[in-house]
Motif scaffolding. Structure first.
Motif, mmCIF file in Angstrom:
data_model
loop_
_atom_site.group_PDB
_atom_site.id
_atom_site.type_symbol
_atom_site.label_atom_id
_atom_site.label_comp_id
_atom_site.label_asym_id
_atom_site.label_seq_id
_atom_site.Cartn_x
_atom_site.Cartn_y
_atom_site.Cartn_z
ATOM 1 N N GLY A 133 7.418 3.412 -7.066
ATOM 2 C CA GLY A 133 7.527 3.518 -5.618
ATOM 3 C C GLY A 133 8.973 3.651 -5.210
ATOM 4 N N ASP A 134 9.272 3.377 -3.962
ATOM 5 C CA ASP A 134 10.620 3.500 -3.409
ATOM 6 C C ASP A 134 11.442 2.274 -3.815
ATOM 7 O OD1 ASP A 134 12.933 3.762 -1.897
ATOM 8 O OD2 ASP A 134 11.898 4.045 0.000
ATOM 9 N N VAL A 135 12.546 2.526 -4.526
ATOM 10 C CA VAL A 135 13.378 1.421 -5.007
ATOM 11 C C VAL A 135 14.583 1.159 -4.104
ATOM 12 C CG1 VAL A 135 12.655 1.725 -7.411
ATOM 13 C CG2 VAL A 135 14.709 2.903 -6.580
ATOM 14 N N THR A 136 14.602 1.758 -2.917
ATOM 15 C CA THR A 136 15.689 1.494 -1.978
ATOM 16 C C THR A 136 15.727 0.000 -1.664
ATOM 17 O OG1 THR A 136 15.366 3.660 -0.954
ATOM 18 C CG2 THR A 136 16.617 2.030 0.305
ATOM 19 N N PRO A 137 16.874 -0.652 -1.874
ATOM 20 C CA PRO A 137 16.954 -2.080 -1.563
ATOM 21 C C PRO A 137 16.819 -2.311 -0.057
ATOM 22 C CG PRO A 137 18.881 -1.349 -2.834
ATOM 23 C CD PRO A 137 18.118 -0.127 -2.434
ATOM 24 N N LEU A 163 0.823 -1.214 0.000
ATOM 25 C CA LEU A 163 0.000 0.000 0.000
ATOM 26 C C LEU A 163 0.857 1.265 0.000
ATOM 27 C CD1 LEU A 163 -2.844 -0.924 2.537
ATOM 28 C CD2 LEU A 163 -3.015 -0.721 0.041
ATOM 29 N N VAL A 164 1.924 1.284 0.789
ATOM 30 C CA VAL A 164 2.771 2.473 0.805
ATOM 31 C C VAL A 164 3.488 2.636 -0.531
ATOM 32 C CG1 VAL A 164 4.885 1.504 1.844
ATOM 33 C CG2 VAL A 164 4.302 3.889 2.202
ATOM 34 N N GLN A 165 3.891 1.543 -1.139
ATOM 35 C CA GLN A 165 4.534 1.639 -2.457
ATOM 36 C C GLN A 165 3.558 2.199 -3.487
ATOM 37 O OE1 GLN A 165 7.541 1.725 -2.736
ATOM 38 N NE2 GLN A 165 8.638 -0.150 -2.306
ATOM 39 N N GLN A 166 2.308 1.781 -3.394
ATOM 40 C CA GLN A 166 1.277 2.305 -4.286
ATOM 41 C C GLN A 166 1.101 3.816 -4.056
ATOM 42 O OE1 GLN A 166 -2.473 0.281 -3.875
ATOM 43 N NE2 GLN A 166 -3.554 1.743 -5.173
ATOM 44 N N GLU A 167 1.105 4.227 -2.799
ATOM 45 C CA GLU A 167 0.966 5.654 -2.502
ATOM 46 C C GLU A 167 2.169 6.444 -3.019
ATOM 47 O OE1 GLU A 167 -0.043 8.579 1.211
ATOM 48 O OE2 GLU A 167 -1.023 6.624 1.067
ATOM 49 N N TYR A 168 3.373 5.908 -2.847
ATOM 50 C CA TYR A 168 4.560 6.577 -3.392
ATOM 51 C C TYR A 168 4.431 6.724 -4.911
ATOM 52 C CZ TYR A 168 7.088 5.549 1.011
ATOM 53 O OH TYR A 168 7.498 5.459 2.315
ATOM 54 N N ALA A 169 3.985 5.666 -5.579
ATOM 55 C CA ALA A 169 3.836 5.710 -7.036
ATOM 56 C C ALA A 169 2.806 6.761 -7.444
ATOM 57 C CB ALA A 169 3.455 4.331 -7.563
ATOM 58 N N ASP A 211 28.677 7.133 10.306
ATOM 59 C CA ASP A 211 28.773 6.094 11.331
ATOM 60 C C ASP A 211 27.793 6.404 12.453
ATOM 61 O OD1 ASP A 211 30.691 4.669 9.978
ATOM 62 O OD2 ASP A 211 32.374 5.439 11.143
ATOM 63 N N GLY A 212 27.054 5.395 12.871
ATOM 64 C CA GLY A 212 26.107 5.547 13.961
ATOM 65 C C GLY A 212 24.710 5.966 13.555
ATOM 66 N N ASP A 213 24.457 6.071 12.251
ATOM 67 C CA ASP A 213 23.107 6.444 11.799
ATOM 68 C C ASP A 213 22.119 5.302 12.000
ATOM 69 O OD1 ASP A 213 23.805 9.005 11.019
ATOM 70 O OD2 ASP A 213 23.801 8.568 8.864
ATOM 71 N N ALA A 214 20.897 5.681 12.294
ATOM 72 C CA ALA A 214 19.742 4.773 12.276
ATOM 73 C C ALA A 214 18.783 5.396 11.276
ATOM 74 C CB ALA A 214 19.097 4.692 13.653
ATOM 75 N N GLU A 215 18.427 4.671 10.246
ATOM 76 C CA GLU A 215 17.563 5.231 9.207
ATOM 77 C C GLU A 215 16.131 4.744 9.356
ATOM 78 O OE1 GLU A 215 17.294 5.871 4.392
ATOM 79 O OE2 GLU A 215 18.296 4.071 5.137
ATOM 80 N N LEU A 216 15.199 5.688 9.396
ATOM 81 C CA LEU A 216 13.775 5.351 9.397
ATOM 82 C C LEU A 216 13.367 4.866 8.019
ATOM 83 C CD1 LEU A 216 12.055 8.329 11.239
ATOM 84 C CD2 LEU A 216 12.153 5.968 11.998
ATOM 85 N N LYS A 217 12.558 3.828 7.991
ATOM 86 C CA LYS A 217 12.039 3.312 6.727
ATOM 87 C C LYS A 217 10.584 2.898 6.904
ATOM 88 C CE LYS A 217 13.994 3.091 3.477
ATOM 89 N NZ LYS A 217 14.170 4.176 2.502
ATOM 90 N N ARG A 218 9.836 3.085 5.857
ATOM 91 C CA ARG A 218 8.446 2.614 5.716
ATOM 92 C C ARG A 218 7.513 3.082 6.832
ATOM 93 N NH1 ARG A 218 10.671 1.927 1.511
ATOM 94 N NH2 ARG A 218 10.407 0.120 0.137
ATOM 95 N N MET A 219 7.679 4.342 7.233
ATOM 96 C CA MET A 219 6.699 4.948 8.137
ATOM 97 C C MET A 219 5.429 5.138 7.320
ATOM 98 S SD MET A 219 7.860 5.586 11.245
ATOM 99 C CE MET A 219 6.856 6.943 11.825
ATOM 100 N N PHE A 220 4.350 4.488 7.744
ATOM 101 C CA PHE A 220 3.126 4.530 6.946
ATOM 102 C C PHE A 220 1.924 4.231 7.813
ATOM 103 C CE2 PHE A 220 0.020 2.194 4.233
ATOM 104 C CZ PHE A 220 -0.354 3.257 3.428
#
Length: 159
Positions: free
Chosen positions: A32-36, A19-25, A77-86
């Protein structure tokens, strides 16, 4: 609402991710988001993925973080990345994003991460408003979309 840790490949997460990929599209065009992303990226202690369920036990929201360190995509170094907040449309404006965000920030902090980073875009003004009102500041662009003009990157210290 009930928020629980789960795996990125859990069927409820897959459903909401579609659903989030559909919304991105819809918002940006394309696929949508192509981040691996790999489910292993969200395994503690190097990440966490959450899903929220409503009172009828339907999955209505997701969010996760993954550990990132310095690389050619401008992470530090030390990053935490947020992903797929939906959050699905029917469950929005109930504070779910803020609850999930706070849980993810605390978990990343406990895992020793130094800052939380995220990438969103100009076609998601509600996301930009959420992050800005939660203490995130514009940051140097990073990730797959760092060269895209509509991309906006944010960061917040976790310590």
């Amino acid at each position: 609402m009930r928020i629980v840790p789960t795996t990125f490949d859990h069927p409820d997460v897959v459903k909401l991710n579609d659903l989030v990929q559909q919304e991105y599209a819809e918002r940006y065009g394309g696929e949508g988001d192509v981040t691996p992303l790999d489910p292993a990226m969200f395994q503690p202690p190097n990440g966490l993925f959450l899903v929220a369920y409503d009172e009828r036990d339907r999955p209505v929201a997701t969010g996760g973080w993954r550990a990132m360190d310095e690389n050619e995509e401008n992470y530090r170094d030390g990053d935490a990345e947020l992903k797929r907040m939906f959050v699905i449309r029917e469950a929005r404006r109930q504070g779910l994003s803020r609850r999930i965000l706070a849980l993810l920030e605390e978990d990343a902090r406990q895992a020793g991460r130094i800052r939380m980073v995220l990438e969103t875009g100009t076609m998601q003004p509600e996301a930009m408003a959420l992050y800005e009102s939660s203490g995130y500041a514009p940051a140097e662009k990073f990730g797959v979309y760092r060269d895209e003009p509509n991309s906006r990157c944010y960061a917040k210290p976790l310590r």
